[in-house]
Design a protein around this motif. Structure first.
Motif, mmCIF file in Angstrom:
data_model
loop_
_atom_site.group_PDB
_atom_site.id
_atom_site.type_symbol
_atom_site.label_atom_id
_atom_site.label_comp_id
_atom_site.label_asym_id
_atom_site.label_seq_id
_atom_site.Cartn_x
_atom_site.Cartn_y
_atom_site.Cartn_z
ATOM 1 N N ARG A 10 -0.608 25.711 77.894
ATOM 2 C CA ARG A 10 0.527 25.439 77.007
ATOM 3 C C ARG A 10 1.208 24.138 77.440
ATOM 4 O O ARG A 10 1.399 23.910 78.631
ATOM 5 N N GLU A 11 1.573 23.350 76.452
ATOM 6 C CA GLU A 11 2.158 22.054 76.768
ATOM 7 C C GLU A 11 3.661 22.016 76.493
ATOM 8 O O GLU A 11 4.200 22.836 75.764
ATOM 9 N N PHE A 12 4.288 21.033 77.140
ATOM 10 C CA PHE A 12 5.722 20.765 77.011
ATOM 11 C C PHE A 12 6.168 20.902 75.555
ATOM 12 O O PHE A 12 5.529 20.349 74.658
ATOM 13 N N GLY A 13 7.232 21.647 75.340
ATOM 14 C CA GLY A 13 7.707 21.879 73.974
ATOM 15 C C GLY A 13 7.373 23.283 73.498
ATOM 16 O O GLY A 13 8.021 23.802 72.592
ATOM 17 N N ASP A 14 6.375 23.910 74.142
ATOM 18 C CA ASP A 14 6.039 25.298 73.815
ATOM 19 C C ASP A 14 7.128 26.197 74.424
ATOM 20 O O ASP A 14 7.363 26.154 75.629
ATOM 21 N N PRO A 15 7.804 27.007 73.584
ATOM 22 C CA PRO A 15 8.933 27.800 74.095
ATOM 23 C C PRO A 15 8.560 28.773 75.214
ATOM 24 O O PRO A 15 9.427 29.180 75.993
ATOM 25 N N CYS A 36 2.446 17.781 86.066
ATOM 26 C CA CYS A 36 2.340 19.170 85.628
ATOM 27 C C CYS A 36 1.235 19.249 84.585
ATOM 28 O O CYS A 36 1.156 18.390 83.704
ATOM 29 N N LEU A 37 0.408 20.279 84.674
ATOM 30 C CA LEU A 37 -0.686 20.411 83.704
ATOM 31 C C LEU A 37 -0.157 20.620 82.285
ATOM 32 O O LEU A 37 -0.891 20.407 81.326
ATOM 33 N N SER A 38 1.112 21.013 82.169
ATOM 34 C CA SER A 38 1.704 21.171 80.841
ATOM 35 C C SER A 38 2.243 19.855 80.285
ATOM 36 O O SER A 38 2.701 19.808 79.147
ATOM 37 N N LEU A 39 2.226 18.798 81.119
ATOM 38 C CA LEU A 39 2.589 17.454 80.657
ATOM 39 C C LEU A 39 1.490 16.493 81.074
ATOM 40 O O LEU A 39 1.669 15.662 81.972
ATOM 41 N N PRO A 40 0.315 16.621 80.428
ATOM 42 C CA PRO A 40 -0.824 15.824 80.871
ATOM 43 C C PRO A 40 -0.543 14.332 80.769
ATOM 44 O O PRO A 40 0.089 13.871 79.814
ATOM 45 N N GLY A 41 -0.970 13.599 81.810
ATOM 46 C CA GLY A 41 -0.829 12.141 81.786
ATOM 47 C C GLY A 41 0.537 11.633 82.186
ATOM 48 O O GLY A 41 0.783 10.437 82.164
ATOM 49 N N LYS A 42 1.452 12.558 82.550
ATOM 50 C CA LYS A 42 2.803 12.142 82.928
ATOM 51 C C LYS A 42 3.056 12.431 84.399
ATOM 52 O O LYS A 42 2.448 13.318 84.992
ATOM 53 N N ALA A 43 3.985 11.679 84.971
ATOM 54 C CA ALA A 43 4.404 11.917 86.354
ATOM 55 C C ALA A 43 5.834 11.453 86.507
ATOM 56 O O ALA A 43 6.345 10.670 85.696
ATOM 57 N N GLY A 44 6.474 11.962 87.544
ATOM 58 C CA GLY A 44 7.848 11.543 87.813
ATOM 59 C C GLY A 44 8.178 11.784 89.275
ATOM 60 O O GLY A 44 7.501 12.550 89.954
ATOM 61 N N ILE A 45 9.221 11.113 89.718
ATOM 62 C CA ILE A 45 9.655 11.252 91.111
ATOM 63 C C ILE A 45 10.577 12.469 91.220
ATOM 64 O O ILE A 45 11.571 12.570 90.498
ATOM 65 N N VAL A 46 10.213 13.385 92.121
ATOM 66 C CA VAL A 46 11.005 14.600 92.322
ATOM 67 C C VAL A 46 11.220 14.819 93.812
ATOM 68 O O VAL A 46 10.290 14.656 94.603
ATOM 69 N N THR A 47 12.438 15.182 94.175
ATOM 70 C CA THR A 47 12.744 15.534 95.564
ATOM 71 C C THR A 47 12.673 17.051 95.715
ATOM 72 O O THR A 47 13.247 17.789 94.910
ATOM 73 N N ARG A 48 11.930 17.471 96.721
ATOM 74 C CA ARG A 48 11.740 18.904 96.992
ATOM 75 C C ARG A 48 11.927 19.142 98.490
ATOM 76 O O ARG A 48 11.856 18.205 99.278
ATOM 77 N N PRO A 49 12.069 20.405 98.899
ATOM 78 C CA PRO A 49 12.067 20.684 100.343
ATOM 79 C C PRO A 49 10.716 20.296 100.951
ATOM 80 O O PRO A 49 9.689 20.383 100.275
ATOM 81 N N ASN A 50 10.720 19.893 102.199
ATOM 82 C CA ASN A 50 9.449 19.538 102.842
ATOM 83 C C ASN A 50 8.762 20.751 103.450
ATOM 84 O O ASN A 50 7.574 20.720 103.755
ATOM 85 N N TYR A 51 9.546 21.824 103.625
ATOM 86 C CA TYR A 51 8.999 23.061 104.195
ATOM 87 C C TYR A 51 9.512 24.233 103.370
ATOM 88 O O TYR A 51 10.694 24.292 103.024
ATOM 89 N N VAL A 52 8.613 25.152 103.082
ATOM 90 C CA VAL A 52 8.984 26.351 102.332
ATOM 91 C C VAL A 52 8.335 27.566 102.972
ATOM 92 O O VAL A 52 7.160 27.538 103.341
ATOM 93 N N LYS A 53 9.119 28.618 103.105
ATOM 94 C CA LYS A 53 8.573 29.907 103.534
ATOM 95 C C LYS A 53 8.776 30.864 102.370
ATOM 96 O O LYS A 53 9.880 30.984 101.836
ATOM 97 N N CYS A 54 7.702 31.550 102.008
ATOM 98 C CA CYS A 54 7.722 32.312 100.756
ATOM 99 C C CYS A 54 7.040 33.657 100.985
ATOM 100 O O CYS A 54 6.027 33.732 101.688
#
Ligand code: ZN
Length: 162
Positions: free
Chosen positions: A7-12, A89-107
């Motif tokens: 499913r791509e961006f815009g799909d509810p 994101c596979l739901s936004l093929p061909g696109k990219a953006g700069i995102v800040t995330r945690p460098n370590y995650v415990k889940c």
């Protein structure tokens, strides 16, 4: 092997909150197998169930191409540090953006046999976990992009899409 339609961006369906998995049925196993096939086929490092139209809290991730992780009902226990980098994101093929995330995650999560386990990740794995878990609550990385969404290069497409 079955490839599902991404499913791509815009799909509810991508903006809905997913339901917890109560039990893993043969249908759930089939869904997980299909999600892995679909992720590998698209050269992604992660895929969440809503991306194939299923509103269940299931995520698959593989940042190395040889270590598939299945996370059912995942919850983040701890994060630390910070990383800023390209994300797709596979739901936004061909696109990219700069995102800040945690460098370590415990889940904590359940595996495909509904056995609980804890996964720790750094760098790309931490980024992938955060990105995929956001999908389960109807959030996309576009909400977190710093600056403009860009056209992704081929290299980013293969390395960063999830
Ligand atoms: Zn995504």
């Amino acid at each position: 092997m079955a490839i599902r339609n991404i499913r791509e961006f815009g799909d509810p369906v991508l903006n809905k909150v997913c339901k917890e998995v109560q039990e893993v049925t043969p249908r759930t196993q089939e869904l997980i197998d299909d999600m892995l096939d679909t992720m590998y086929e698209a050269n992604g490092v992660g895929l969440a169930a809503p991306q194939v139209g299923i509103l269940k809290r299931i995520v698959v991730i593989d940042v190395t191409g040889e270590d598939p992780l299945v996370l059912i009902n995942p919850k983040i226990l701890e994060t630390s540090g910070e990383q800023t980098g390209n994300e797709g994101c596979l739901s936004l093929p061909g696109k990219a953006g700069i995102v800040t995330r945690p460098n370590y995650v415990k889940c904590e999560a359940y595996d495909r046999d509904m056995k609980p386990y804890v996964i720790e990740g750094e760098e790309l794995l931490a980024r992938a976990i955060c990105h995929e878990l956001d999908h389960l609550d109807g959030h996309l990385y576009t909400e977190k992009v710093e600056g403009e969404l860009m056209e992704a290069g081929e290299e980013e497409y293969e390395d960063e899409e999830s």
